[in-house]
Design an enzyme around this catalytic site. Structure first.
Site, PDB file in Angstrom:
ATOM      1  CG  HIS A  14      -1.948   1.015   1.291  1.00  0.00           C
ATOM      2  ND1 HIS A  14      -2.450   1.507   2.471  1.00  0.00           N
ATOM      3  CD2 HIS A  14      -2.617   1.657   0.310  1.00  0.00           C
ATOM      4  CE1 HIS A  14      -3.387   2.396   2.224  1.00  0.00           C
ATOM      5  NE2 HIS A  14      -3.504   2.510   0.916  1.00  0.00           N
ATOM      6  NE  ARG A  15      -1.847   5.751   0.994  1.00  0.00           N
ATOM      7  CZ  ARG A  15      -2.375   6.444   1.996  1.00  0.00           C
ATOM      8  NH1 ARG A  15      -1.600   7.266   2.698  1.00  0.00           N
ATOM      9  NH2 ARG A  15      -3.643   6.318   2.311  1.00  0.00           N
ATOM     10  CD  GLU A  41      -2.706   1.892  -3.376  1.00  0.00           C
ATOM     11  OE1 GLU A  41      -3.693   2.627  -3.533  1.00  0.00           O
ATOM     12  OE2 GLU A  41      -1.746   2.196  -2.610  1.00  0.00           O
ATOM     13  CG  ASP A  43      -2.716   6.795  -3.754  1.00  0.00           C
ATOM     14  OD1 ASP A  43      -3.870   6.361  -3.727  1.00  0.00           O
ATOM     15  OD2 ASP A  43      -1.841   6.504  -2.908  1.00  0.00           O
ATOM     16  CG  HIS A  56      -3.181   9.104  -0.259  1.00  0.00           C
ATOM     17  ND1 HIS A  56      -3.798   9.898   0.697  1.00  0.00           N
ATOM     18  CD2 HIS A  56      -4.009   8.051  -0.467  1.00  0.00           C
ATOM     19  CE1 HIS A  56      -4.950   9.341   1.052  1.00  0.00           C
ATOM     20  NE2 HIS A  56      -5.105   8.230   0.357  1.00  0.00           N
ATOM     21  CD  GLU A 115      -6.819   4.774  -4.644  1.00  0.00           C
ATOM     22  OE1 GLU A 115      -7.596   5.648  -4.198  1.00  0.00           O
ATOM     23  OE2 GLU A 115      -6.165   4.001  -3.926  1.00  0.00           O
ATOM     24  CE  LYS A 117      -6.356  10.057  -3.883  1.00  0.00           C
ATOM     25  NZ  LYS A 117      -6.550   9.066  -2.794  1.00  0.00           N
ATOM     26  CG  ASP A 240      -0.236   0.688   5.555  1.00  0.00           C
ATOM     27  OD1 ASP A 240      -0.675   0.653   4.390  1.00  0.00           O
ATOM     28  OD2 ASP A 240      -0.721   1.407   6.437  1.00  0.00           O
TER      29      ASP A 240
END
Length: 247
Positions: A14-15, A41, A43, A56, A115, A117, A240
């Site tokens: 995640h990020r 992943e 953003d 993000h 992803e 935004k 995370d």
């Protein structure tokens, strides 16, 4: 790696590896690969000059030494910001990367969940809309088989599907599955559903598996019920910290 042949359970960082590195930076993405993630992943939104930047938040305040909305700053201005010292001074050289820089860095090594935004959505659909730019870049980089594009704004995914009938699409949602989600899943011929882990139930996992979907719940504020999610039969976790997969 190929999006159609995924290991189960899939470890999606995640990020990037944001538990150990400043999120959405190249060190976080490369660190995720070193920690065993098969997919990262990230953003994506637009800068003032309509360039694809990986961040993000709507503003740069939390994760850089700058101030202001991302949409009010040019890519040149964003690229000068320190995106690492807020996490640890040793990352003071980390910068906000472009999507192209990330794809180039991880090509052949990691799958990528992009992803988009929802705040960047433009109903009038200009030629350089964020979703069009993302799709065009993925095609130019010849990474269609290694990329999953997701969003909370499903209309952006619909615009992508109209232009590409093969790219993998994922529906993000904060709520349990309902008729609207099921309708959109079918309309988009989507690849996966990414729910808030707190709303997910075993019957919903089973239902979406019957529809042919992968189910990838995401962590919230760093927390996720790893064992509970895996017991439900999910296909992977957006987490995370690699410790959350090793449990």
């Amino acid at each position: 790696m190929n999006i159609d042949h995924l290991p189960t359970p899939l470890y999606i960082a995640h990020r990037g590896l944001r538990a150990r590195f400043p999120e959405n930076t190249l060190p976080a993405f490369m660190g995720a690969g070193d920690a065993g993630a098969q997919m990262i992943e990230l953003d994506v939104t637009l800068s003032r000059d309509r360039r694809l930047v990986v961040i993000h938040d709507d503003t740069v305040d939390r994760t850089t030494n700058g101030r202001g909305a991302v949409s009010t700053l040019t890519l040149a201005e964003l690229s000068q910001l320190d995106a690492g010292s807020w996490f640890d001074p040793r990352f003071r050289y980390a910068r906000l990367p472009t999507l192209a820089q990330v794809l180039e860095a991880v090509r052949g090594r990691l799958l990528v969940n992009i992803e988009i935004k929802p705040e960047a959505f433009e109903p009038d659909g200009p030629d350089n809309a964020v979703e069009r730019q993302v799709l065009d870049l993925v095609h130019r980089e010849q990474m269609c088989d290694a990329v999953l594009i997701s969003s909370f704004e499903w209309r952006m995914l619909e615009n992508i599907r109209k232009r590409d009938d093969r790219i993998a699409l994922g529906l993000l949602s904060e709520r349990s599955a309902d008729d609207r989600l099921r309708d959109w899943y079918g309309r988009l011929q989507a690849f996966s559903w990414h729910p808030d882990y707190r709303v997910l139930t075993r019957p919903q996992v089973e239902e979406f598996h019957r529809l042919g979907a992968r189910v990838f719940p995401y962590a919230v504020d760093g927390a996720i019920d790893t064992l509970g999610m895996l017991a439900m039969g999910v296909d992977g976790l957006i987490v995370d910290d690699p410790k959350q997969m090793k449990e």
